[in-house]
Design an enzyme around this catalytic site. Structure first.
Site, PDB file in Angstrom:
ATOM      1  N   ASP A  30       0.864  -1.186   0.000  1.00 17.37           N
ATOM      2  CA  ASP A  30       0.000   0.000   0.000  1.00 17.37           C
ATOM      3  C   ASP A  30       0.899   1.234   0.000  1.00 17.37           C
ATOM      4  O   ASP A  30       1.912   1.270   0.708  1.00 17.37           O
ATOM      5  CB  ASP A  30      -0.899  -0.017   1.257  1.00 17.37           C
ATOM      6  CG  ASP A  30      -1.997   1.024   1.206  1.00 17.37           C
ATOM      7  OD1 ASP A  30      -1.676   2.224   1.079  1.00 17.37           O
ATOM      8  OD2 ASP A  30      -3.179   0.655   1.308  1.00 17.37           O
ATOM      9  N   ILE A  31       0.547   2.234  -0.809  1.00 16.59           N
ATOM     10  CA  ILE A  31       1.403   3.425  -0.934  1.00 16.59           C
ATOM     11  C   ILE A  31       1.105   4.490   0.116  1.00 16.59           C
ATOM     12  O   ILE A  31       1.681   5.571   0.096  1.00 16.59           O
ATOM     13  CB  ILE A  31       1.281   4.065  -2.340  1.00 16.59           C
ATOM     14  CG1 ILE A  31      -0.184   4.359  -2.687  1.00 16.59           C
ATOM     15  CG2 ILE A  31       1.936   3.184  -3.389  1.00 16.59           C
ATOM     16  CD1 ILE A  31      -0.346   5.235  -3.932  1.00 16.59           C
ATOM     17  N   GLN A  93     -14.939   2.434   2.350  1.00  7.39           N
ATOM     18  CA  GLN A  93     -14.197   1.924   1.196  1.00  7.39           C
ATOM     19  C   GLN A  93     -13.917   3.066   0.225  1.00  7.39           C
ATOM     20  O   GLN A  93     -14.834   3.768  -0.204  1.00  7.39           O
ATOM     21  CB  GLN A  93     -15.002   0.821   0.485  1.00  7.39           C
ATOM     22  CG  GLN A  93     -14.249   0.215  -0.696  1.00  7.39           C
ATOM     23  CD  GLN A  93     -14.966  -1.006  -1.298  1.00  7.39           C
ATOM     24  OE1 GLN A  93     -16.099  -1.327  -0.932  1.00  7.39           O
ATOM     25  NE2 GLN A  93     -14.287  -1.676  -2.214  1.00  7.39           N
ATOM     26  N   HIS A  99     -10.391  -5.527  -1.533  1.00  6.73           N
ATOM     27  CA  HIS A  99      -9.032  -5.655  -1.000  1.00  6.73           C
ATOM     28  C   HIS A  99      -9.067  -5.868   0.505  1.00  6.73           C
ATOM     29  O   HIS A  99      -9.911  -5.317   1.205  1.00  6.73           O
ATOM     30  CB  HIS A  99      -8.166  -4.438  -1.335  1.00  6.73           C
ATOM     31  CG  HIS A  99      -8.790  -3.124  -0.966  1.00  6.73           C
ATOM     32  ND1 HIS A  99      -9.785  -2.526  -1.713  1.00  6.73           N
ATOM     33  CD2 HIS A  99      -8.566  -2.278   0.079  1.00  6.73           C
ATOM     34  CE1 HIS A  99     -10.132  -1.390  -1.167  1.00  6.73           C
ATOM     35  NE2 HIS A  99      -9.420  -1.215  -0.058  1.00  6.73           N
ATOM     36  N   HIS A 101      -6.612  -5.339   3.761  1.00  8.54           N
ATOM     37  CA  HIS A 101      -5.382  -4.717   4.268  1.00  8.54           C
ATOM     38  C   HIS A 101      -4.732  -5.682   5.262  1.00  8.54           C
ATOM     39  O   HIS A 101      -5.413  -6.206   6.147  1.00  8.54           O
ATOM     40  CB  HIS A 101      -5.688  -3.428   5.037  1.00  8.54           C
ATOM     41  CG  HIS A 101      -6.367  -2.355   4.235  1.00  8.54           C
ATOM     42  ND1 HIS A 101      -5.712  -1.231   3.795  1.00  8.54           N
ATOM     43  CD2 HIS A 101      -7.647  -2.232   3.802  1.00  8.54           C
ATOM     44  CE1 HIS A 101      -6.566  -0.451   3.129  1.00  8.54           C
ATOM     45  NE2 HIS A 101      -7.745  -1.040   3.125  1.00  8.54           N
TER      46      HIS A 101
HETATM   47  P1  AMP Z   1      -9.799   1.549   1.398  1.00  5.87           P
HETATM   48  O1  AMP Z   1      -9.945   2.943   1.941  1.00  5.87           O
HETATM   49  O2  AMP Z   1     -10.036   0.458   2.401  1.00  5.87           O
HETATM   50  O3  AMP Z   1     -10.618   1.375   0.132  1.00  5.87           O
HETATM   51  O4  AMP Z   1      -8.257   1.397   1.017  1.00  5.87           O
HETATM   52  C1  AMP Z   1      -7.709   1.779  -0.192  1.00  5.87           C
HETATM   53  C2  AMP Z   1      -6.221   1.705  -0.057  1.00  5.87           C
HETATM   54  O5  AMP Z   1      -5.641   1.687  -1.346  1.00  5.87           O
HETATM   55  C3  AMP Z   1      -5.575   2.886   0.696  1.00  5.87           C
HETATM   56  O6  AMP Z   1      -4.884   2.393   1.849  1.00  5.87           O
HETATM   57  C4  AMP Z   1      -4.629   3.483  -0.341  1.00  5.87           C
HETATM   58  O7  AMP Z   1      -3.420   3.950   0.232  1.00  5.87           O
HETATM   59  C5  AMP Z   1      -4.396   2.316  -1.265  1.00  5.87           C
HETATM   60  N1  AMP Z   1      -3.995   2.668  -2.631  1.00  5.87           N
HETATM   61  C6  AMP Z   1      -4.644   3.501  -3.475  1.00  5.87           C
HETATM   62  N2  AMP Z   1      -3.990   3.559  -4.661  1.00  5.87           N
HETATM   63  C7  AMP Z   1      -2.923   2.727  -4.554  1.00  5.87           C
HETATM   64  C8  AMP Z   1      -1.872   2.344  -5.432  1.00  5.87           C
HETATM   65  N3  AMP Z   1      -1.772   2.826  -6.677  1.00  5.87           N
HETATM   66  N4  AMP Z   1      -0.930   1.474  -4.995  1.00  5.87           N
HETATM   67  C9  AMP Z   1      -1.008   0.964  -3.742  1.00  5.87           C
HETATM   68  N5  AMP Z   1      -1.994   1.283  -2.861  1.00  5.87           N
HETATM   69  C10 AMP Z   1      -2.932   2.155  -3.251  1.00  5.87           C
END
Ligand code: AMP
Ligand code: ZN
Length: 133
Positions: A30-31, A93, A99, A101
Site C-alpha cells: 500500500d502506498i 471503502q 481488498h 489490508h
Molecule cells: P480503502 O480505503 O479500504 O478502500 O483502502 C484503499 C487503499 O488503497 C488505501 O490504503 C490506499 O493507500 C491504497 N492505494 C490507493 N492507490 C494505490 C496504489 N496505486 N498502490 C497501492 N496502494 C494504493
C-alpha cells in the site's frame, strides 16, 4: 475494468511493489506510508467488495491473505497481523475493487489498529432480533 486502479495494477498497466502473486490474486505494498509493512491483497478479477465477490474468488483472496500473513510471522520478524476491510462507501471503502489490508504487528509496537468505537446506541437484544439469521 480500465478505470479501476487495482485492475490496472493486477494487469501490470500500473506499477506496484508485488509481495506475492498467483493465478487469481496479488499482494502488493500500500502506498499510504501510514504504517510499516502495510500490504493489500486483491483478486485479479474485479469485484467491488465482499458483498458481490463470488465464493471462489473470496476463497482465493483469503488463502493469499493467510500465506502472506504466515510469511510475515515466520520469516520477516513480525509476531501477528491485523486484517482490515471496508466493504461499501458507508464502511469507508475508497477504492472500489475488493481488498484486504494486512498490517504486520510486533509485540509492543504501539500501533493502534483497532477503532475506538463511541459506544452502542441500540439495545443488544433489539439488534440481535434484527440481525440473527
Ligand atoms: P480503502 O480505503 O479500504 O478502500 O483502502 C484503499 C487503499 O488503497 C488505501 O490504503 C490506499 O493507500 C491504497 N492505494 C490507493 N492507490 C494505490 C496504489 N496505486 N498502490 C497501492 N496502494 C494504493
Ligand atoms: Zn478492479
Amino acid at each position: 475494468m480500465d478505470n479501476c486502479i487495482f485492475c490496472r495494477i493486477a494487469s501490470g498497466k500500473v506499477q506496484s511493489l508485488k509481495v506475492y502473486e498467483n493465478e487469481k490474486t496479488l499482494a502488493f505494498m500500500d502506498i499510504a506510508k501510514d504504517v510499516d509493512g502495510h500490504i493489500l491483497v486483491i483478486p485479479k478479477k474485479h469485484c467491488k467488495n465482499i458483498l458481490d465477490c463470488d465464493s471462489e474468488t473470496l476463497s482465493a483472496v483469503m488463502q493469499t491473505v493467510k500465506a502472506v500473513s504466515n510469511h510475515l510471522t515466520e520469516h520477516c520478524g513480525y509476531d501477528g497481523v491485523n486484517l482490515l476491510n471496508a466493504s461499501d462507501e458507508s464502511a469507508g471503502q475508497s477504492v472500489s475493487h475488493f481488498h484486504i489490508h494486512i498490517i504486520p504487528r510486533k509485540n509492543d509496537d504501539g500501533i493502534d489498529a483497532w477503532p475506538r468505537f463511541e459506544g452502542a446506541k441500540e439495545d443488544i437484544q433489539t439488534v440481535f432480533e434484527k440481525v440473527k439469521m
